[in-house]
Scaffold this motif. Sequence first.
Motif, mmCIF file in Angstrom:
data_model
loop_
_atom_site.group_PDB
_atom_site.id
_atom_site.type_symbol
_atom_site.label_atom_id
_atom_site.label_comp_id
_atom_site.label_asym_id
_atom_site.label_seq_id
_atom_site.Cartn_x
_atom_site.Cartn_y
_atom_site.Cartn_z
ATOM 1 N N UNK A 190 0.755 -1.245 -0.088
ATOM 2 C CA UNK A 190 0.008 0.024 0.032
ATOM 3 C C UNK A 190 0.904 1.290 -0.014
ATOM 4 N N UNK A 191 2.006 1.220 0.886
ATOM 5 C CA UNK A 191 2.805 2.533 0.932
ATOM 6 C C UNK A 191 3.500 2.771 -0.322
ATOM 7 N N UNK A 192 3.818 1.746 -1.156
ATOM 8 C CA UNK A 192 4.352 1.980 -2.384
ATOM 9 C C UNK A 192 3.290 2.455 -3.510
ATOM 10 N N UNK A 193 2.166 1.954 -3.294
ATOM 11 C CA UNK A 193 1.047 2.586 -4.350
ATOM 12 C C UNK A 193 0.966 4.136 -4.030
ATOM 13 N N UNK A 194 0.928 4.452 -2.816
ATOM 14 C CA UNK A 194 0.908 6.005 -2.619
ATOM 15 C C UNK A 194 2.080 6.545 -2.880
ATOM 16 N N UNK A 195 3.128 6.291 -2.836
ATOM 17 C CA UNK A 195 4.540 6.643 -3.349
ATOM 18 C C UNK A 195 4.377 6.821 -4.665
ATOM 19 N N UNK A 196 4.140 5.743 -5.431
ATOM 20 C CA UNK A 196 4.007 5.712 -7.135
ATOM 21 C C UNK A 196 3.005 6.816 -7.527
ATOM 22 N N UNK A 197 1.945 6.920 -6.812
ATOM 23 C CA UNK A 197 0.797 7.816 -7.363
ATOM 24 C C UNK A 197 1.431 9.260 -7.155
ATOM 25 N N UNK A 235 4.455 9.991 -7.428
ATOM 26 C CA UNK A 235 5.316 10.676 -8.519
ATOM 27 C C UNK A 235 4.835 10.580 -9.759
ATOM 28 N N UNK A 236 3.636 10.203 -10.160
ATOM 29 C CA UNK A 236 2.874 10.154 -11.567
ATOM 30 C C UNK A 236 1.555 10.820 -11.664
ATOM 31 N N UNK A 237 1.282 11.396 -10.360
ATOM 32 C CA UNK A 237 -0.227 11.966 -10.368
ATOM 33 C C UNK A 237 -1.123 11.018 -10.975
ATOM 34 N N UNK A 238 -1.298 9.723 -10.643
ATOM 35 C CA UNK A 238 -2.039 8.858 -11.336
ATOM 36 C C UNK A 238 -3.473 8.872 -10.514
ATOM 37 N N UNK A 281 9.728 19.004 -6.863
ATOM 38 C CA UNK A 281 9.079 18.537 -5.373
ATOM 39 C C UNK A 281 7.797 19.126 -4.996
ATOM 40 N N UNK A 282 7.222 20.360 -5.523
ATOM 41 C CA UNK A 282 5.896 20.683 -5.195
ATOM 42 C C UNK A 282 4.783 19.811 -5.919
ATOM 43 N N UNK A 283 5.173 19.275 -6.999
ATOM 44 C CA UNK A 283 3.881 18.682 -7.739
ATOM 45 C C UNK A 283 4.054 17.169 -7.025
ATOM 46 N N UNK A 305 -0.061 14.260 -1.291
ATOM 47 C CA UNK A 305 -1.115 14.684 -0.296
ATOM 48 C C UNK A 305 -2.527 14.441 -0.686
ATOM 49 N N UNK A 306 -2.663 14.200 -1.915
ATOM 50 C CA UNK A 306 -4.187 13.851 -2.672
ATOM 51 C C UNK A 306 -4.285 12.263 -2.606
ATOM 52 N N UNK A 307 -2.853 11.709 -2.721
ATOM 53 C CA UNK A 307 -2.840 10.152 -2.675
ATOM 54 C C UNK A 307 -3.625 9.555 -1.287
ATOM 55 N N UNK A 308 -2.805 10.541 -0.287
ATOM 56 C CA UNK A 308 -3.114 9.995 1.211
ATOM 57 C C UNK A 308 -4.730 10.023 1.294
ATOM 58 N N UNK A 309 -5.101 11.273 0.835
ATOM 59 C CA UNK A 309 -6.512 11.430 1.201
ATOM 60 C C UNK A 309 -7.422 10.469 0.550
#
Length: 296
Positions: free
Chosen positions: A81-88, A90-93, A201-203, A209-213
């Motif tokens: 799960x934590x990797x999914x959030x991280x990858x999200x 990164x790519x704003x999926x 960094x900002x993107x 933040x969006x991924x976590x929500x």
Amino acid sequence: MGIMEIVLPVAVCFIVTAIAGKLLIPALVKLKAGQSIKEIGPSWHMTKQGTPTMGGLMFIIGIGLTIVVLGWQRMMAGSFVHLYVYLFALVFGAIGYIDDYQKVKLYIPFWNTHIVLPWIVYLVFAAFVIVGTVNAVNITDGLDGLSSSVTVPVGLFFLVMAVIWPGFEQLGLFSGALVGGLLGFLLYNHYPAKVFMGDTGSLFLGGAVAALAFAYDMPLVLILVGIVYICETLSDIIQVGYFKLTHGKRIFKMAPLHHHFEMCGWKETKVVAVFTAVSVIGCVIAYLAVCQRFGF
């Protein structure tokens, strides 16, 4: 989550990010990856010209290494799960937990209830929230240490959610790494900044933040934890709209909002401190808004 599971990702990512900064900043200087300061901004910001940008790489690297190393045991058990959030991030999926292909439930803070949406409506809503959050965090990144300082309380909020909500330990790992990475980055990004996070960094932060929500299934909580991002973005929209409607008049002395306060005579450090305090208040209210979900 145990106390070590809370503290360790923060500490490890802080150290990794701090070390990465020592190595990355000289490399960025050699690459001449300097920040270009817009002429429409406050005139005194021209002194920032040439400060290395893309510094967000240091906390992106720190977070990535931290969640892989500390989350290795759970990954071997098949939990990512934590990797999914991280990858999200990164790519704003697009991310969302969809109950089925027909409907999804959207948690409503304060009311402690859900509304059911057709999946296509949910996807449109998710896309709007994701793009809006990413853009808003990017707009907030306009003063030394502002975006990173404002996001630390947001990361802490999601870390607390993992502590009080069983089964979300990996999201706690990511949140803790996010906080540690930002604190490590602030060693170099606080006023006067030695490096800027840049769009890199900002993107990434906006995506995180969006991924976590969405991973916690409460995207509407972004209205509270992201109150600073929202105010910054609205100030830009209002300024441009009013300027066009009145053929040249302005509501704010300068947009986005942090520049308005600068033009009012506030020092950068005061703007950052006040905006961070507002972010903390928003996160506390957000906690009160969702605590009923956990039986508090």
